[in-house]
Design a protein around this motif. Structure first.
Motif, PDB file in Angstrom:
ATOM      1  N   LEU A  54       0.842  -1.193   0.000  1.00 17.23           N
ATOM      2  CA  LEU A  54       0.000   0.000   0.000  1.00 17.23           C
ATOM      3  C   LEU A  54       0.883   1.252   0.000  1.00 17.23           C
ATOM      4  CD1 LEU A  54      -3.014   0.814   0.276  1.00 17.23           C
ATOM      5  CD2 LEU A  54      -2.645   0.931   2.743  1.00 17.23           C
ATOM      6  N   PRO A  55       0.727   2.117  -1.006  1.00 11.23           N
ATOM      7  CA  PRO A  55       1.503   3.371  -0.980  1.00 11.23           C
ATOM      8  C   PRO A  55       0.956   4.287   0.117  1.00 11.23           C
ATOM      9  CG  PRO A  55       0.248   3.151  -3.040  1.00 11.23           C
ATOM     10  CD  PRO A  55      -0.181   2.046  -2.145  1.00 11.23           C
ATOM     11  N   PRO A  56       1.709   5.293   0.543  1.00 13.65           N
ATOM     12  CA  PRO A  56       1.179   6.209   1.561  1.00 13.65           C
ATOM     13  C   PRO A  56      -0.065   6.924   1.037  1.00 13.65           C
ATOM     14  CG  PRO A  56       3.176   7.092   0.565  1.00 13.65           C
ATOM     15  CD  PRO A  56       3.044   5.685   0.080  1.00 13.65           C
ATOM     16  N   LYS A  57      -0.961   7.279   1.946  1.00 15.72           N
ATOM     17  CA  LYS A  57      -2.221   7.871   1.513  1.00 15.72           C
ATOM     18  C   LYS A  57      -2.023   9.245   0.880  1.00 15.72           C
ATOM     19  CE  LYS A  57      -6.963   8.505   3.020  1.00 15.72           C
ATOM     20  NZ  LYS A  57      -7.805   8.795   4.179  1.00 15.72           N
ATOM     21  N   SER A  58      -0.878   9.884   1.150  1.00 18.94           N
ATOM     22  CA  SER A  58      -0.601  11.172   0.507  1.00 18.94           C
ATOM     23  C   SER A  58      -0.554  11.008  -1.018  1.00 18.94           C
ATOM     24  CB  SER A  58       0.715  11.743   1.036  1.00 18.94           C
ATOM     25  OG  SER A  58       1.733  10.764   0.911  1.00 18.94           O
ATOM     26  N   ASN A  59      -0.223   9.812  -1.464  1.00 17.27           N
ATOM     27  CA  ASN A  59      -0.327   9.485  -2.891  1.00 17.27           C
ATOM     28  C   ASN A  59      -1.714   8.869  -3.098  1.00 17.27           C
ATOM     29  OD1 ASN A  59      -0.097   8.566  -5.476  1.00 17.27           O
ATOM     30  ND2 ASN A  59       1.711   7.285  -5.115  1.00 17.27           N
ATOM     31  N   PHE A  60      -2.735   9.723  -3.025  1.00 18.53           N
ATOM     32  CA  PHE A  60      -4.102   9.213  -2.858  1.00 18.53           C
ATOM     33  C   PHE A  60      -4.581   8.312  -3.986  1.00 18.53           C
ATOM     34  CE2 PHE A  60      -8.706   9.706  -3.596  1.00 18.53           C
ATOM     35  CZ  PHE A  60      -9.126   8.894  -2.567  1.00 18.53           C
ATOM     36  N   SER A  61      -4.311   8.706  -5.216  1.00 20.73           N
ATOM     37  CA  SER A  61      -4.858   7.964  -6.349  1.00 20.73           C
ATOM     38  C   SER A  61      -4.331   6.515  -6.336  1.00 20.73           C
ATOM     39  CB  SER A  61      -4.500   8.678  -7.647  1.00 20.73           C
ATOM     40  OG  SER A  61      -5.085   8.021  -8.726  1.00 20.73           O
ATOM     41  N   GLU A  62      -3.035   6.366  -6.141  1.00 21.98           N
ATOM     42  CA  GLU A  62      -2.451   5.023  -6.079  1.00 21.98           C
ATOM     43  C   GLU A  62      -2.924   4.275  -4.831  1.00 21.98           C
ATOM     44  OE1 GLU A  62      -0.476   2.933  -8.033  1.00 21.98           O
ATOM     45  OE2 GLU A  62      -1.412   4.374  -9.395  1.00 21.98           O
ATOM     46  N   TRP A  63      -3.011   5.012  -3.725  1.00 20.51           N
ATOM     47  CA  TRP A  63      -3.496   4.411  -2.477  1.00 20.51           C
ATOM     48  C   TRP A  63      -4.885   3.808  -2.696  1.00 20.51           C
ATOM     49  CZ3 TRP A  63      -7.775   5.069   0.592  1.00 20.51           C
ATOM     50  CH2 TRP A  63      -7.735   4.516   1.890  1.00 20.51           C
ATOM     51  N   PHE A  64      -5.764   4.585  -3.331  1.00 19.54           N
ATOM     52  CA  PHE A  64      -7.141   4.136  -3.540  1.00 19.54           C
ATOM     53  C   PHE A  64      -7.176   2.884  -4.411  1.00 19.54           C
ATOM     54  CE2 PHE A  64     -11.205   4.100  -5.826  1.00 19.54           C
ATOM     55  CZ  PHE A  64     -12.088   4.183  -4.765  1.00 19.54           C
ATOM     56  N   ASN A  65      -6.456   2.925  -5.540  1.00 24.45           N
ATOM     57  CA  ASN A  65      -6.452   1.756  -6.428  1.00 24.45           C
ATOM     58  C   ASN A  65      -5.927   0.513  -5.716  1.00 24.45           C
ATOM     59  OD1 ASN A  65      -7.473   3.286  -8.508  1.00 24.45           O
ATOM     60  ND2 ASN A  65      -5.473   3.707  -9.416  1.00 24.45           N
ATOM     61  N   THR A  66      -4.922   0.705  -4.877  1.00 23.36           N
ATOM     62  CA  THR A  66      -4.314  -0.446  -4.207  1.00 23.36           C
ATOM     63  C   THR A  66      -5.213  -0.980  -3.097  1.00 23.36           C
ATOM     64  OG1 THR A  66      -2.166   0.568  -4.671  1.00 23.36           O
ATOM     65  CG2 THR A  66      -2.192  -1.302  -3.142  1.00 23.36           C
ATOM     66  N   ILE A  67      -5.822  -0.087  -2.327  1.00 26.16           N
ATOM     67  CA  ILE A  67      -6.651  -0.553  -1.206  1.00 26.16           C
ATOM     68  C   ILE A  67      -7.891  -1.287  -1.724  1.00 26.16           C
ATOM     69  CG2 ILE A  67      -8.116   1.502  -0.812  1.00 26.16           C
ATOM     70  CD1 ILE A  67      -6.413  -0.540   1.921  1.00 26.16           C
ATOM     71  N   ILE A  68      -8.431  -0.837  -2.861  1.00 24.32           N
ATOM     72  CA  ILE A  68      -9.571  -1.522  -3.481  1.00 24.32           C
ATOM     73  C   ILE A  68      -9.211  -2.984  -3.759  1.00 24.32           C
ATOM     74  CG2 ILE A  68     -10.840  -1.694  -5.682  1.00 24.32           C
ATOM     75  CD1 ILE A  68     -11.952   0.482  -3.937  1.00 24.32           C
ATOM     76  N   ASP A  69      -7.955  -3.182  -4.150  1.00 21.51           N
ATOM     77  CA  ASP A  69      -7.479  -4.515  -4.513  1.00 21.51           C
ATOM     78  C   ASP A  69      -7.085  -5.316  -3.265  1.00 21.51           C
ATOM     79  OD1 ASP A  69      -6.292  -6.707  -5.717  1.00 21.51           O
ATOM     80  OD2 ASP A  69      -4.444  -5.639  -6.211  1.00 21.51           O
ATOM     81  N   ILE A  70      -6.059  -4.860  -2.538  1.00 23.34           N
ATOM     82  CA  ILE A  70      -5.553  -5.683  -1.437  1.00 23.34           C
ATOM     83  C   ILE A  70      -6.472  -5.623  -0.222  1.00 23.34           C
ATOM     84  CG2 ILE A  70      -3.168  -5.472  -2.242  1.00 23.34           C
ATOM     85  CD1 ILE A  70      -2.568  -3.634   0.081  1.00 23.34           C
ATOM     86  N   GLY A  71      -7.339  -4.618  -0.152  1.00 23.92           N
ATOM     87  CA  GLY A  71      -8.347  -4.568   0.909  1.00 23.92           C
ATOM     88  C   GLY A  71      -9.543  -5.453   0.583  1.00 23.92           C
ATOM     89  N   LYS A  72      -9.510  -6.129  -0.566  1.00 18.88           N
ATOM     90  CA  LYS A  72     -10.548  -7.074  -0.992  1.00 18.88           C
ATOM     91  C   LYS A  72     -11.928  -6.408  -1.087  1.00 18.88           C
ATOM     92  CE  LYS A  72      -8.063 -10.828  -1.391  1.00 18.88           C
ATOM     93  NZ  LYS A  72      -7.893 -11.436  -2.725  1.00 18.88           N
ATOM     94  N   ILE A  73     -11.908  -5.221  -1.681  1.00 18.71           N
ATOM     95  CA  ILE A  73     -13.190  -4.538  -1.926  1.00 18.71           C
ATOM     96  C   ILE A  73     -13.754  -4.997  -3.271  1.00 18.71           C
ATOM     97  CG2 ILE A  73     -14.331  -2.303  -2.130  1.00 18.71           C
ATOM     98  CD1 ILE A  73     -13.070  -2.808   0.634  1.00 18.71           C
ATOM     99  N   MET A  74     -12.979  -4.787  -4.334  1.00 19.95           N
ATOM    100  CA  MET A  74     -13.431  -5.219  -5.650  1.00 19.95           C
ATOM    101  C   MET A  74     -12.266  -5.796  -6.435  1.00 19.95           C
ATOM    102  SD  MET A  74     -16.071  -2.234  -6.707  1.00 19.95           S
ATOM    103  CE  MET A  74     -17.344  -3.425  -7.051  1.00 19.95           C
ATOM    104  N   ASP A  75     -12.613  -6.726  -7.326  1.00 15.04           N
ATOM    105  CA  ASP A  75     -11.625  -7.230  -8.260  1.00 15.04           C
ATOM    106  C   ASP A  75     -11.809  -6.469  -9.572  1.00 15.04           C
ATOM    107  OD1 ASP A  75      -9.990  -8.707 -10.024  1.00 15.04           O
ATOM    108  OD2 ASP A  75     -10.227 -10.499  -8.777  1.00 15.04           O
ATOM    109  N   VAL A  76     -10.734  -5.827 -10.024  1.00  8.51           N
ATOM    110  CA  VAL A  76     -10.841  -4.974 -11.215  1.00  8.51           C
ATOM    111  C   VAL A  76     -10.507  -5.738 -12.493  1.00  8.51           C
ATOM    112  CG1 VAL A  76     -10.302  -2.916  -9.867  1.00  8.51           C
ATOM    113  CG2 VAL A  76      -8.446  -4.142 -11.028  1.00  8.51           C
ATOM    114  N   ARG A  77     -10.303  -7.055 -12.372  1.00  9.96           N
ATOM    115  CA  ARG A  77      -9.851  -7.802 -13.545  1.00  9.96           C
ATOM    116  C   ARG A  77     -10.973  -8.380 -14.400  1.00  9.96           C
ATOM    117  NH1 ARG A  77      -5.928 -11.747 -10.460  1.00  9.96           N
ATOM    118  NH2 ARG A  77      -7.572 -11.491  -8.929  1.00  9.96           N
ATOM    119  N   TYR A  78     -12.228  -7.986 -14.126  1.00 13.12           N
ATOM    120  CA  TYR A  78     -13.325  -8.448 -14.982  1.00 13.12           C
ATOM    121  C   TYR A  78     -13.063  -7.982 -16.414  1.00 13.12           C
ATOM    122  CZ  TYR A  78     -18.038  -9.698 -16.424  1.00 13.12           C
ATOM    123  OH  TYR A  78     -19.107 -10.272 -17.059  1.00 13.12           O
TER     124      TYR A  78
END
Lengths: 491, 491
Positions: free
Chosen positions: B22-46
């Motif tokens: 997880l990148p630091p949250k100050s890098n918000f855009s990357e943080w968001f994309n990563t947390i969606i994935d490793i936080g098991k919110i959504m799988d973006v590979r559809y």
């Protein structure tokens, strides 16, 4: 009856239609269409064939039934999820058997805004082809298994047959589909058995008995190994399929490359199952329990469980209203869904109204009841009128609601048993299926089965999963067999 | 990070991707994309752009947030319903303004099975054109009003912009849309006010502060009279629209012929409103509360609220496990969602895992704690470590969960206030919106507003519904005004 076609009636016409009178339930088809309308289950006047609108009252039944479905699944290790509606044509077209089963019924999205799409998108008729490409990514090792996921979604079939609300739809609004992945064929078989058990439990909770049978091979799920189905026997003796569980073997795993590393470090194909239940569950609920007066709803599914009717005269009106309010408050506190009808309608009109809506219990309180510290309780299913002490009203109501759920099941089960007609010859079957479900010995060979269907002009429903093992003679090949099979007219 | 494109990664690739840091949250855009994935919110590979799969864990958050939404609506006189997804082209094309707003974004079904359809069907981008033809039939007299219905459905937009999970989607999987009908314009206005109040309440329950403003006329709902919007300020200072309420006046009533008979027996056009909320609510929840370690979930929305970690040594291991089991049992009985982690992972790895998942409270129990009859409690949001007596563990946990909900709100509100930067000149606004939301006086004339947007190169968000009334100078026309307006970069 309301329009079912593409035209909208104008408001005045509609007004008249709303005053439709419920035909007797012996005229089942008309009864069903009318109760859907005047029972405020669905509005059939949406301007596309096969698409209907849930009225809030009907939706209230759906909400409660689906809450039971979710609870049963959540409590047996299933997890809820949500996959996209749109399936790209290339994924959809991968499994040959599966396509053959669905290609004539699929709606295709071909345009986005003003432009044609690069890849056409199918509206899911069911979600195997949406989910399994993801399972390919999710399944790595035996430690990932089993996977037991489900979703409640809208699915679509371009039906060319006659459509009707809850039963044959172009948008199935409430498809609960589960998709599981297992290491071995036997584990998948055990999952199919669990699914059938869970579905039976769900239906038991809404007081619906089911016939459980294995569909003949030529009628199984396209792409699967075998299909177990749950059918309800409708009041006209026709069966309604209200749940299916499919063993998919490794067929889809081959197509979608779903493999796992086993304990020996080898890549092996996974075994899969899927099982589904739809708003046909609501169709069965309405059809099996309703009567000539309207809906009869099992207490767990009823949006309104109790209606309190104050019997008001000039004298003592205040006391009666006060007693009714006390009753309503204590029932609400106990979590019972209750309404009061203090309207100006005549008592007969009130009874008619709440009976039509399937309210489980009517409570009447008048001045004389107050003197005797009692209330009059009338059960919707039996019409039985009893007195109950006001100071234990919650206990009295709770006991009756609980009894009603059980009694509805028992009554429905008795009717179902009466519909089952054991036969020995095809002539007898032809006669029996005019009014119910026939059973007949069958050698279980496809050639005999298909010949049977041809001669009878009706479908083999399936081989009951519970067999009594009594020997009989297959009416086609004349061989001895210990298997019987259900034959029925089907919805 | 996982793929966002149309290709599927193979399993091995995917495995590696899952270990993303997880990148630091100050890098918000990357943080968001990563947390969606490793936080098991959504799988973006559809395999379709803009469509995503809800993981069961993400769906668990959604389920709880939508249960709050439903409760708030059910308790304020709304009724849930369900209308079809597919809208016939002729109905969809009736309202000219509305079409203009949506026609470039609509998916069209043009084929059923192998044949072209007689009438093309739109996938609803929103349901006005599906619902209002039915409202025409349902609304007859003033006694039928108000009608306050809602549904939770999937809606579709053919997005040509860059899509991202929860924020910009082609299938909005969780659109809660309400549609109301009223006798007068003022009653509809009162309904818009109620909607804004209810949405604010919903967001307060998941600890999210909102900016409430009226969108400028050129940015209102296509076909409506005016639009009130709720925006969240995201960690990068950009705003995310997370709710809108539209006064539709009689515009749609004219198009769809929705009239009622008033008390004087005259047929009058009805007034309408609609208001919506989507899974952007989940995007805001994740973005506003999360931190460098992962998700931080308000207790009402957390699938797992508490994790109990036994601190095991050779000596006293049994007693520790027994104490943990007792704690888990009593928490479960109190309705708290709790899990135990007795795995072989090192303590640090366990903390990492459960912090990433946003579990609200970690409870550690070791041999020394048992001697002292205590447990160690660590709050996810503050990291604060406290001791609590084992014999009052339910009370101690409940108090902390409740405090956490409030503290998350207070902290988020403080950050939101810090983002609001009052400005007097357009130069100041240009500077301010690089990091936050600017306010600036505005005369409320469209010509000045559009000029402002042009010069700033950013959008006027809207006029706050609560104004402090302090006089200022419109930076374009230099006229005095007591109104200010929000200006922001938006998602």
């Amino acid at each position: 009856m309301a329009n079912t076609g593409n035209e909208k009636g104008n408001a005045k016409q509609a007004e008249t239609e709303k005053e439709a009178v419920l035909p007797p339930k012996s005229n089942f088809s008309e009864w069903f269409n009318t109760i859907i309308d005047i029972g405020k289950i669905m509005d059939v006047r949406y301007p596309v064939k096969g698409l209907y609108v849930w009225y809030p009252f009907g939706f209230g039944i759906r909400k409660r039934v689906y809450s039971i479905i979710r609870d049963v699944l959540d409590n047996s290790g299933h997890e809820e999820t949500l996959f996209p509606l749109l399936i790209p044509e290339n994924e959809f077209m991968k499994e040959a058997e599966h396509i053959k089963g669905f290609e004539n019924e699929v709606y295709w999205v071909t345009r986005g805004g003003m432009s044609p799409l690069d890849v056409n998108l199918a509206l899911r008729p069911t979600s195997e082809t949406a989910i399994y490409p993801m399972y390919k990514l999710w399944v790595r090792s035996h430690a990932d298994l089993p996977i037991k996921l489900y979703q409640v979604v809208n699915t679509f079939r371009y039906e060319t047959k006659h459509t009707r609300p809850l039963i044959r739809l172009r948008e199935i609004t409430s498809f609960k589909e589960a998709h599981t992945v297992h290491a071995t064929w036997d584990e998948a078989k055990a999952q199919v058995d669990e699914a059938v058990m869970l579905y039976t439990d769900i239906y038991r909770q809404i007081s619906i008995p089911v016939l459980i049978s294995q569909r003949p091979d030529w009628d199984k799920f396209p792409g699967g190994d075998y299909t177990i189905a749950l059918d309800a026997v409708m009041p006209d003796g026709k069966t309604l399929q209200i749940g299916t569980a499919h063993h998919l073997g490794t067929n889809f795993a081959k197509t979608y490359d779903i493999t796992y590393e086993n304990e020996n470090g080898e890549q092996v194909l996974a075994n899969q199952t899927c099982y589904g239940i739809s708003e046909r569950s609501i169709a069965a609920l309405i059809s099996l329990h309703g009567d000539d007066k309207g809906l009869v709803l099992p207490p767990v599914a009823a949006p309104i469980q109790v209606v309190v009717i104050p019997v008001l005269f000039k004298q003592g009106a205040e006391e009666v209203m006060a007693a009714c309010n006390t009753v309503v408050d204590s029932l609400k506190k106990a979590g019972i869904r209750v309404e009061t009808d203090a309207s100006d309608l005549r008592p007969g009109a009130k009874y008619y109204k709440w009976e039509l809506k399937g309210v489980c219990l009517r409570i009447e309180i008048g001045p004389k009841d107050i003197e005797k510290k009692q209330a009059v309780l009338v059960r919707r299913d039996t019409g039985q009128k009893e007195f109950a002490p006001l100071d234990n009203i919650v206990g009295e109501v709770t006991a009756r609601l609980s009894a009603m759920g059980n009694d509805l099941y028992t009554a429905a089960e008795k009717r179902q048993n009466d519909f089952i007609l054991p036969c020995q010859t095809l002539e007898e079957v032809k006669e029996a299926i005019q009014t119910g479900v026939a059973t007949i010995p069958w050698c279980a060979e496809e050639v005999c089965g298909k010949k049977m269907e041809e001669e009878i002009g009706a479908k083999i429903l399936g081989i009951p999963t519970k067999q009594d093992g009594v020997a009989g003679i297959c009416p086609v090949c004349q061989n001895k067999t210990s298997k019987i099979v259900y034959v029925a007219r089907t919805y």
